[in-house]
Design a protein around this motif. Structure first.
Motif, PDB file in Angstrom:
ATOM      1  N   ILE A   1       3.456  47.914   2.565  1.00  0.00           N
ATOM      2  CA  ILE A   1       4.326  47.930   3.737  1.00  0.00           C
ATOM      3  C   ILE A   1       5.010  49.285   3.811  1.00  0.00           C
ATOM      4  O   ILE A   1       5.514  49.789   2.805  1.00  0.00           O
ATOM      5  CB  ILE A   1       5.373  46.801   3.652  1.00  0.00           C
ATOM      6  N   ARG A   2       5.025  49.871   4.987  1.00  0.00           N
ATOM      7  CA  ARG A   2       5.663  51.174   5.191  1.00  0.00           C
ATOM      8  C   ARG A   2       7.161  51.002   5.416  1.00  0.00           C
ATOM      9  O   ARG A   2       7.681  51.244   6.502  1.00  0.00           O
ATOM     10  CB  ARG A   2       5.048  51.890   6.373  1.00  0.00           C
ATOM     11  N   ALA A   3       7.824  50.579   4.377  1.00  0.00           N
ATOM     12  CA  ALA A   3       9.282  50.428   4.377  1.00  0.00           C
ATOM     13  C   ALA A   3       9.706  50.350   2.916  1.00  0.00           C
ATOM     14  O   ALA A   3       8.941  49.886   2.062  1.00  0.00           O
ATOM     15  CB  ALA A   3       9.705  49.169   5.122  1.00  0.00           C
ATOM     16  N   PRO A   4      10.920  50.800   2.613  1.00  0.00           N
ATOM     17  CA  PRO A   4      11.392  50.726   1.234  1.00  0.00           C
ATOM     18  C   PRO A   4      11.460  49.281   0.735  1.00  0.00           C
ATOM     19  O   PRO A   4      11.735  48.361   1.520  1.00  0.00           O
ATOM     20  CB  PRO A   4      12.791  51.337   1.307  1.00  0.00           C
ATOM     21  N   ALA A   5      11.216  49.088  -0.546  1.00  0.00           N
ATOM     22  CA  ALA A   5      11.223  47.750  -1.140  1.00  0.00           C
ATOM     23  C   ALA A   5      12.535  47.025  -0.862  1.00  0.00           C
ATOM     24  O   ALA A   5      12.536  45.837  -0.521  1.00  0.00           O
ATOM     25  CB  ALA A   5      10.966  47.846  -2.646  1.00  0.00           C
ATOM     26  N   GLU A   6      13.650  47.711  -0.982  1.00  0.00           N
ATOM     27  CA  GLU A   6      14.959  47.090  -0.750  1.00  0.00           C
ATOM     28  C   GLU A   6      15.076  46.571   0.685  1.00  0.00           C
ATOM     29  O   GLU A   6      15.603  45.486   0.922  1.00  0.00           O
ATOM     30  CB  GLU A   6      16.077  48.083  -1.055  1.00  0.00           C
TER      31      GLU A   6
ATOM     32  N   ARG B   1      15.556  42.698   1.854  1.00  0.00           N
ATOM     33  CA  ARG B   1      16.661  42.291   2.740  1.00  0.00           C
ATOM     34  C   ARG B   1      16.147  41.522   3.950  1.00  0.00           C
ATOM     35  O   ARG B   1      16.769  40.562   4.384  1.00  0.00           O
ATOM     36  CB  ARG B   1      17.483  43.501   3.186  1.00  0.00           C
ATOM     37  N   TRP B   2      15.000  41.960   4.510  1.00  0.00           N
ATOM     38  CA  TRP B   2      14.410  41.249   5.651  1.00  0.00           C
ATOM     39  C   TRP B   2      14.095  39.813   5.268  1.00  0.00           C
ATOM     40  O   TRP B   2      14.355  38.882   6.031  1.00  0.00           O
ATOM     41  CB  TRP B   2      13.149  41.980   6.119  1.00  0.00           C
TER      42      TRP B   2
ATOM     43  N   PRO C   1      17.989  40.672  -6.974  1.00  0.00           N
ATOM     44  CA  PRO C   1      18.194  41.366  -5.693  1.00  0.00           C
ATOM     45  C   PRO C   1      17.402  42.669  -5.596  1.00  0.00           C
ATOM     46  O   PRO C   1      17.402  43.493  -6.506  1.00  0.00           O
ATOM     47  CB  PRO C   1      19.700  41.604  -5.665  1.00  0.00           C
ATOM     48  N   GLY C   2      16.685  42.782  -4.468  1.00  0.00           N
ATOM     49  CA  GLY C   2      15.885  43.968  -4.211  1.00  0.00           C
ATOM     50  C   GLY C   2      14.530  43.968  -4.874  1.00  0.00           C
ATOM     51  O   GLY C   2      13.693  44.826  -4.594  1.00  0.00           O
TER      52      GLY C   2
END
Length: 119
Positions: A12-17, A21-22, A74-75
């Motif tokens: 996924i082109r988004a940070p793991a954190e 959160r999503w 978390p995260g």
């Protein structure tokens, strides 16, 4: 009866954190349910922290499914465990693995046992 495991790894082109959160936002389960899939939320206690639960009905027969969240880091990860539902056993671990600062791998590992074993 045999346990089965299904594993899916998605980049996924988004940070793991951010992806974690999503998943933690209210309504994530509903957003992840494919269109046309029969799923009706009955109740929810908490988010994805340890001990939080979701109760919903699924499928054309409206089978009751109760899942509890456990092993939340978390995260990084959380796990869903079926308390009541259509499987003899069902657990889903969600892991969020960084792949640089702007991407991650979402690793889904589902371990389950069918209610009647292998037919």
């Amino acid at each position: 009866m045999a346990l089965e495991t299904f594993t899916k790894r998605s980049r996924i082109r988004a940070p793991a954190e951010a992806v974690y959160r999503w998943h933690a936002e209210t309504g994530a389960l509903e957003r992840l349910t494919p269109p046309g899939e029969r799923m009706r939320m009955i109740s929810r206690t908490g988010g994805i922290e340890d001990g939080a639960r979701v109760t919903f009905r699924i499928g054309p027969l409206g089978l009751l499914w109760v899942a509890e969240h456990r092993d939340n880091i978390p995260g990084r990860q959380f796990r869903d465990v079926q308390i009541r539902g259509p499987f003899r056993r069902w657990e889903h671990v969600h892991r969020f693995l960084a792949d640089g600062p702007q991407a991650c791998f979402l690793l889904d590992e589902i371990t389950y046992e069918l209610p009647l074993g292998r037919l």
